[in-house]
Write an enzyme that holds these catalytic residues in place. Sequence first.
Site, mmCIF file in Angstrom:
data_model
loop_
_atom_site.group_PDB
_atom_site.id
_atom_site.type_symbol
_atom_site.label_atom_id
_atom_site.label_comp_id
_atom_site.label_asym_id
_atom_site.label_seq_id
_atom_site.Cartn_x
_atom_site.Cartn_y
_atom_site.Cartn_z
ATOM 1 C CG ASP A 166 24.636 50.641 17.524
ATOM 2 O OD1 ASP A 166 25.010 50.858 16.144
ATOM 3 O OD2 ASP A 166 24.965 51.345 18.138
ATOM 4 C CG ASP A 209 25.151 47.762 24.176
ATOM 5 O OD1 ASP A 209 25.800 48.943 24.150
ATOM 6 O OD2 ASP A 209 23.772 47.818 24.260
ATOM 7 C CB CYS A 262 40.063 38.494 39.157
ATOM 8 S SG CYS A 262 39.992 38.805 37.270
ATOM 9 C CB CYS A 292 41.622 38.870 34.105
ATOM 10 S SG CYS A 292 42.160 40.097 35.141
ATOM 11 C CB CYS A 298 43.951 39.624 38.463
ATOM 12 S SG CYS A 298 42.769 41.048 38.629
ATOM 13 C CG HIS A 354 40.006 43.400 36.151
ATOM 14 N ND1 HIS A 354 40.175 42.228 37.060
ATOM 15 C CD2 HIS A 354 39.037 44.457 36.982
ATOM 16 C CE1 HIS A 354 39.221 42.490 38.141
ATOM 17 N NE2 HIS A 354 38.722 43.474 38.044
#
Length: 384
Positions: free
Chosen positions: A94, A267, A305, A307, A310, A336
């Site tokens: 940015d 974002d 999930c 991930c 998890c 996560h």
Amino acid sequence: MSRLNFNLMATASASQARAGTMQTLHGPVRTPVFMPVGTQATVKGMRVEELRSVGAQVLLANTYHLLLRPGPEVFRHFGGIHRFMNWDGPVLTDSGGFQIFSLPKERRITEEGASFRSYVDGKAILLSPEVSIATQRAIGSDIMMVLDVCVPSTSTRDVAAKAMERTHRWALRSLAAREDSPQSLFAIVQGACDENLRRESASFLREHPFDGFAIGGLAVGETKDEREHFCGLATAMLPDHLPRYLMGVGTPIDLLEAVHRGVDMFDCILPSALAQQGTAFTHKGLVRLRRSVYKFNDVPIDDECSCYTCQNYTRAYLHHLTKASEGLGWHMITQHNLHFYGELMAEMRRHIIDDSFAEYRLAKRQEITIVDRDFPTNSVQTLS
């Protein structure tokens, strides 16, 4: 010709939702895409190997902060941010415009730029469009942003018009300052909550050779309905063949609704910021792990999930870490949450390509706005 070679692959029926690809200097990106926020050349608490594991495609870094520390000379020494932080994927920087907006008592804005004192050493700094672009060129980001003037979305028409007009002048100065750099450059549509100004801003900017367009000045005071309305108004005015980026937004429902209105890129700090509070996003809504009802809850955050968190840890353990203010808890919930955001964007993309997005959206918006479904308080709450 755009430096990104954006390819629009599909647009959903009964929706403006789009799926595409773009080619950056550090590889391809599939859209719609969520970009984890790496303000200081780091996504808080996350190693780049973990960012890759959660499917992060693009990282966002902050020009304002990196100008002050470590400084552009460090990035020039290392040949850019990618080698410096050991990330080989695309980076968007940015411009510093929002940080200027965030320091109303500590900066002075003139046509030349924004003057303020560094929070690092107190040194007087002038952030002009030329300085912003020079810094972003030193950082070596794949996508740079023009320096803009951000004002509250509830500003008067006069205030919003003056900020928009200066944003346009600064956008052209930013474009000139890029020179022959191969880095892409996005302009930023401003105009607060004024329909005519938003149309004027989009109409002006699309006449110039930018590689994409951002919608700025939202999520800074307006209602959710206003944000969705002005997001849709802006995308309708922007060219189909270039990517569209809604800055600083948001929750899963915000992303779903913005994709429906034709946005490609996002974002937001929420996945990490809410993780620090013990809050996790799931396929069944929000889970607030600080609540004592999770003390003995021997299940993962989200049983749908895949991930690392998890697959290996329980809500009970993460409740304990959160209550004990242990950094590991923040880290694992962030991991996560970022995985969830990445999967959400990939899921939306699949439904756009399959042309089932309209039906998917109606079902998904109910599912992801529930709070603590398994252990409701007095009644099931929703996250708007």
